[in-house]
Design a protein around this motif. Structure first.
Motif, mmCIF file in Angstrom:
data_model
loop_
_atom_site.group_PDB
_atom_site.id
_atom_site.type_symbol
_atom_site.label_atom_id
_atom_site.label_comp_id
_atom_site.label_asym_id
_atom_site.label_seq_id
_atom_site.Cartn_x
_atom_site.Cartn_y
_atom_site.Cartn_z
ATOM 1 N N ASP A 184 -9.902 -7.803 5.782
ATOM 2 C CA ASP A 184 -9.221 -8.014 4.509
ATOM 3 C C ASP A 184 -9.397 -9.449 4.041
ATOM 4 N N THR A 243 -4.933 -10.066 -9.446
ATOM 5 C CA THR A 243 -4.912 -8.949 -8.500
ATOM 6 C C THR A 243 -5.138 -9.399 -7.059
ATOM 7 N N GLN A 301 -2.222 -12.007 -2.671
ATOM 8 C CA GLN A 301 -2.753 -11.811 -1.323
ATOM 9 C C GLN A 301 -3.200 -13.139 -0.730
ATOM 10 N N ALA A 358 -8.058 -10.563 -13.215
ATOM 11 C CA ALA A 358 -8.728 -10.258 -11.955
ATOM 12 C C ALA A 358 -8.198 -11.160 -10.841
ATOM 13 N N ARG A 361 0.876 -1.175 0.000
ATOM 14 C CA ARG A 361 0.000 0.000 0.000
ATOM 15 C C ARG A 361 0.905 1.214 0.000
ATOM 16 N N ALA A 417 -11.723 -11.478 4.773
ATOM 17 C CA ALA A 417 -13.115 -11.674 4.358
ATOM 18 C C ALA A 417 -13.337 -11.098 2.957
ATOM 19 N N GLU A 418 -12.764 -9.929 2.701
ATOM 20 C CA GLU A 418 -12.892 -9.333 1.368
ATOM 21 C C GLU A 418 -12.287 -10.235 0.307
ATOM 22 N N ILE A 419 -11.080 -10.689 0.589
ATOM 23 C CA ILE A 419 -10.393 -11.546 -0.376
ATOM 24 C C ILE A 419 -11.211 -12.802 -0.640
ATOM 25 N N LEU A 451 -2.742 -8.076 6.610
ATOM 26 C CA LEU A 451 -4.102 -8.515 6.315
ATOM 27 C C LEU A 451 -4.930 -8.627 7.597
ATOM 28 N N SER A 472 -14.485 -13.350 -0.276
ATOM 29 C CA SER A 472 -15.737 -13.151 -1.007
ATOM 30 C C SER A 472 -15.466 -12.821 -2.475
ATOM 31 N N LEU A 473 -14.468 -11.993 -2.718
ATOM 32 C CA LEU A 473 -14.146 -11.674 -4.109
ATOM 33 C C LEU A 473 -13.662 -12.915 -4.841
ATOM 34 N N ALA A 484 -16.530 -15.002 -5.882
ATOM 35 C CA ALA A 484 -17.236 -14.514 -7.070
ATOM 36 C C ALA A 484 -16.474 -14.872 -8.341
ATOM 37 N N LEU A 485 -15.153 -14.695 -8.303
ATOM 38 C CA LEU A 485 -14.345 -14.983 -9.490
ATOM 39 C C LEU A 485 -14.320 -16.481 -9.772
#
Lengths: 224, 224
Positions: free
Chosen positions: A88, A161, A165, A158, A72, A90-92, A84, A94-95, A98-99
């Motif tokens: 973070d 990215t 992480q 995607a 960052r 949780a974001e990773i 993390l 869920s994304l 989706a992918l």
DNA sequence: CGATGTCCGAATGTTAACATTAGGACATTC
DNA sequence: GAATGTCCTAATGTTAACATTCGGACATCG
């Protein structure tokens, strides 16, 4: 990312790489192996001196790693290795869900048998992993293969990215619950590979979703 | 991306921007308004001279635009404005679908009423659009608001990697079927905003999916 | 005449010096 | 003594010169 041996009969372009790529790979590896733990300030000047390269390529490499979510940075404030948080993660997750949902659909419905063979081989390789670090790398490589099988370039980008992480998360949890990870994960991935070959979208989707949930439970210590 | 007026009582950090951001914004705008049509070679030297800035910031700006999918480049081969093929459009649409599915879920279940008000205002603004260019920008801005309402930073970043391509696609289709777009789209977006406020995940998901399909049909000339 | 080899120009890749800025140490004021 | 103001330093932002590489133009050879 893992230097793949190419299938016989096909040759890709012999790309030439620049110093920026070299630096990015070096720094990324250093983050994964703990040389630069989360929170570390990465100064262009220091890296430049350390790697005996000017600041230009270093700057470019740091920008790329920031794009991968490993760093960052802010205006005139340099780059810091990400830490993390639970949010973070949780974001990773869920994304990634989706992918991967889209990836599994595409892989089941459109991937060639050869591509799915490659996925299966990636799963097999996990069984022969020596240590947890190696297994983590092979884990990520397996999912790379799944995304590669989709033939969907933007979907792969995607994934790129967040894949670093995910890798960082795996590595950061080594030592917390190695046993459960080492014993259950290779087998699970073989099942995933077989589900894709069965060409059954619904069951493959369910298996992948269960896998993500289970892996997250194991690694966050919610289960064994 | 549109310079938002801030809600009263809250102030964000007064960030300072660099030349690279300025250049990126300028070039992006030039691509959207047709100054640099698809296929155009963007040379660092030329832009550097044109904008009266050294090649450093230009280089950084081009890297960023490549990250947004507006440019493609290779080793020692410079940057070219992308030409979106039918396959590209399909990729963008499917990836967008995967991201928006998650976004709608999160917006319905976790977004604050204020955030959804912002989404609704973004929809209202579309009704007062003067021309198709403006409507395209407001269309993208509406979806920006939806992603912002999720509070999911990485999801917003993922959307950022394709939003410019979506915008470019919209702009590129202006003239092909302006009428259908101008007349139907603003109303549709108002419905979408209301669906989110109704907090009904299933119906919101279906509406957003129908909207994407319909918009694609209109813009590719499969329907009016 | 087609294929191959060589050269050259124009672009990107890299470097090192210069300019600007953020943030802390110190002194000053009330 | 806490708050404020000023300076200084170390880092990033920017620049311009230098090095390398790609790809086409031209010449050469079979």
């Amino acid at each position: 990312m893992a230097s793949e041996t190419r299938p016989p009969g096909k040759v890709g372009p012999a790309r030439r790489r620049g110093l920026a790529d070299e630096v990015a790979d070096t720094v990324r590896a250093a983050i994964f192996d703990g040389t630069y733990p989360p929170g570390t300030q990465l100064r262009e000047t220091e890296l430049s001196a350390e790697l005996e390269v000017s600041r230009g390529p270093v700057r470019e490499a740091l920008m790329r790693l920031e794009g991968e979510g490993l760093l960052r940075s802010g205006w005139h404030r340099g780059a810091v290795v990400v830490e993390l948080s639970a949010d973070d993660v949780a974001e990773i997750d869920s994304l990634r869900g989706a992918l991967e949902h889209l990836a599994v659909q595409l892989a089941v419905e459109h991937a060639s048998d050869e591509d799915l063979d490659t996925v299966a081989r990636a799963a097999d390789r996990m069984a022969r992993a020596g240590d947890a670090h190696e297994l983590a790398a092979l884990d990520v490589a397996f999912h790379d293969a799944v995304y590669a099988a989709t033939g969907h370039r933007r979907l792969q980008e995607a994934w790129n990215t967040i894949r670093s992480q995910v890798h960082l998360f795996l590595v950061s949890r080594i030592g917390v619950s190695v046993d459960g990870y080492l014993t259950t994960v290779p087998g699970e991935h073989r099942e995933l590979a077989e589900a894709l070959r069965a060409r059954d979208t619904e069951s493959a989707l369910r298996l992948f979703a269960d896998h993500r949930e289970h892996a997250l439970d194991v690694l966050t210590g919610r289960a064994d």
